[in-house]
Design a protein around this motif. Structure first.
Motif, short mmCIF file in Angstrom:
data_model
loop_
_atom_site.label_atom_id
_atom_site.label_comp_id
_atom_site.label_asym_id
_atom_site.label_seq_id
_atom_site.Cartn_x
_atom_site.Cartn_y
_atom_site.Cartn_z
N SER A 95 0.93 -1.02 -0.21
CA SER A 95 0.22 0.09 0.16
C SER A 95 1.14 1.05 -0.15
N VAL A 125 -7.66 -3.51 -5.15
CA VAL A 125 -6.62 -2.38 -3.87
C VAL A 125 -7.46 -0.88 -2.95
N VAL A 127 -6.78 1.45 -1.42
CA VAL A 127 -5.41 2.37 -0.57
C VAL A 127 -5.89 4.29 -0.69
#
Length: 289
Positions: A95, A125, A127
């Motif tokens: 990350s 993902v 983030v």
């Protein structure tokens, strides 16, 4: 690039004359206003214009509007997926590397932050990046007078079933007769350190604010109807700031002049602008482009 070292606060004064500064889609695209009649420009709208101006001066932007898309990607997930550094960090499930690569690539990410939350067969993902540049919604100094104008279209949007429908279809446009809007913001040192935001980036944000409505003309905002009149730029002498942002912003007082010979202000000169001194902190003052 020079490391960003000192906190910055800023205030932008913007006038709208016979224009719709920011339409509200939940209210027939009428200019935004609060329950007391004061005009508003959303922070999202302001950031969009800053992004557009940064793009105009050659900066790479992650959140590109469709009509200004320069790389052919039609969504944020597609743009992120096709960046090699982000794809590698996503595959490694790193990350921190993902956030750093995004900040290095796009100035709007390292300025405003961004949430990367994509899930498909090629990337998974989540983030979050917090950016150092915070922007308040713009609010008018006085209540605004909104005018609704009836218009007619010379051509029908769709063919009529019987061929007898008149081409003069009625419509409505909305505008603010005049408004002076105040936009406040700050640039935070601690978050700038995390995203890699630099002194050069701060200068580019300043440049974008000064030319906020360049290349922004539309039927709702004809060229010259929206104008940046003043930019107040306070650079503190330390990373955390000599004063709170709230106190700095309050030091600039804007009020209607007492000697007006008409009921409501209708130009920038109808306001008194008073800058109260904060010891050791003087703003740089710029005229709009």
């Amino acid at each position: 690039m020079g490391k960003f070292m000192n906190k910055i606060d800023f205030v932008v004064l913007v006038t709208a004359s016979k224009a719709n500064p920011n339409g509200d889609p939940l209210n027939g695209n009428r200019p935004r206003e609060d329950f007391e009649g004061y005009g508003e420009i959303s922070d999202v709208c302001i950031k969009r214009k800053i992004r557009n101006r940064l793009q105009d001066i050659g900066e790479e932007i992650f959140v590109q509007s469709d009509e200004r898309c320069q790389d052919g990607f039609k969504s944020l997930s597609e743009r992120a997926k096709n960046n090699e550094a982000l794809a590698a960090a996503s595959k490694a499930k790193d990350s921190d590397a993902y956030a750093k690569a995004a900040c290095d690539k796009w100035i709007d990410v390292r300025s405003f932050g961004q949430v990367f939350a994509f899930k498909d067969k090629d990337q998974n993902v989540s983030v979050g990046v917090r950016g150092p540049v915070s922007i308040h919604a713009g609010v008018s100094v006085s209540p605004v007078d909104i005018v609704d104008i009836q218009i007619t279209k010379s051509t029908n949007s769709e063919p009529s079933k019987d061929g007898k429908k008149s081409s003069d279809t009625m419509g409505t446009k909305h505008r603010v007769e005049f408004g002076l809007y105040v936009i406040k913001g700050s640039i935070n040192y601690q978050l700038a350190e995390k995203t890699g935001f630099t002194e050069e980036d701060a200068e580019k944000i300043k440049e974008a604010l000064l030319s906020l409505f360049e290349n922004d003309a539309s039927s709702a905002r004809p060229d010259g109807s929206m104008e940046v009149r003043k930019l107040y730029w306070w650079r503190h002498n330390c990373p955390t700031g000599q004063y709170s942002s709230a106190k700095v912003h309050r030091s600039l007082v804007i009020k209607e002049r007492d000697d007006l010979d008409h009921d409501t202000p209708n130009c920038f000169e109808d306001y008194d602008i008073i800058l109260n001194n904060l010891e050791g902190l003087e703003p740089e003052v710029y005229e709009g482009v």
